[in-house]
Enzyme design. Structure first.
Site, PDB file in Angstrom:
ATOM      1  CB  ILE A 124       9.024  22.156 -23.588  1.00 53.93           C
ATOM      2  CG1 ILE A 124       9.879  23.248 -24.232  1.00 53.93           C
ATOM      3  CG2 ILE A 124       7.551  22.332 -23.884  1.00 53.93           C
ATOM      4  CD1 ILE A 124       9.850  23.255 -25.757  1.00 53.93           C
ATOM      5  CB  CYS A 125       8.515  26.294 -21.369  1.00 52.70           C
ATOM      6  SG  CYS A 125       8.390  28.046 -21.002  1.00 52.70           S
ATOM      7  CB  ALA A 126       7.133  26.821 -16.727  1.00 46.40           C
TER       8      ALA A 126
END
Length: 187
Positions: A102-104
């Site tokens: 998730i995210c980066a």
């Protein structure tokens, strides 16, 4: 019972690491948080100390059914530089185990070449790190044995998708209902 490992490094986004830990446990999955820092206490992006369940060096990664990477900086940098984790992710992908980020966090997978030919999403501005992926702006993307998501605001649907994949849709819906997570209404 399916086993899930969530890898933590200093600077991880607390919502993206702890929401999956909480919700997956509610879904009946065996969740272990794993520090890659050589010590059990890991400090998140918002300076919240978290006691991991085990150290990378002592964890039985081969027994896991799914591996999860949260985002947050510099946590993702530490995750991407950890050679043992890189090997574990490549081995899990090779065996068709569920790999989630998730995210980066998806940039770790992209950097290893694991997302080639897969549909994937990430935090806005990190797209260049998804080498070879078919980019999406959906909040959660399931493609092959990978689940990716965009950021802290998508941590609940990300977690629910992991539960659905490892158990079933009914269990995921039960967990969603238990936390009063309802479909968002556009205003």
């Amino acid at each position: 019972m399916k086993k899930v490992l969530i890898f933590l490094a200093d600077g991880f986004e607390e919502i993206e690491g702890l929401t999956p830990a909480d919700l997956l446990r509610r879904g009946g999955l065996e969740v272990t948080t794993v520090s890659i820092m050589g010590r059990r206490t890991v400090t998140g992006r918002s300076r919240i100390p978290v006691e991991a369940d085990c150290l990378f060096e002592t964890c039985r990664i081969d027994e896991a059914d799914a591996l999860v990477l949260p985002g947050g900086m510099p946590g993702v940098t530490y995750l991407s530089e950890h050679q043992g984790l890189a090997e574990a992710l490549k081995e899990a992908a090779k065996k068709g185990k569920l790999v989630c980020a998730i995210c980066a966090g998806p940039t770790v997978l992209g950097g290893l070449g694991l997302l080639k030919g897969q549909k994937a999403t990430c935090y806005p501005g990190c797209e260049s790190g998804l080498t070879g992926a078919d980019l999406s702006t959906d909040e959660v993307v399931e493609s092959g044995s990978f689940i990716t998501s965009r950021g802290a605001g998508t941590a609940i649907p990300f977690s629910l998708k992991i539960i659905e994949r490892l158990t079933d849709r009914g269990n995921s819906a039960r967990v969603a209902q238990s936390i009063v997570f309802c479909d968002r209404v556009d205003s």
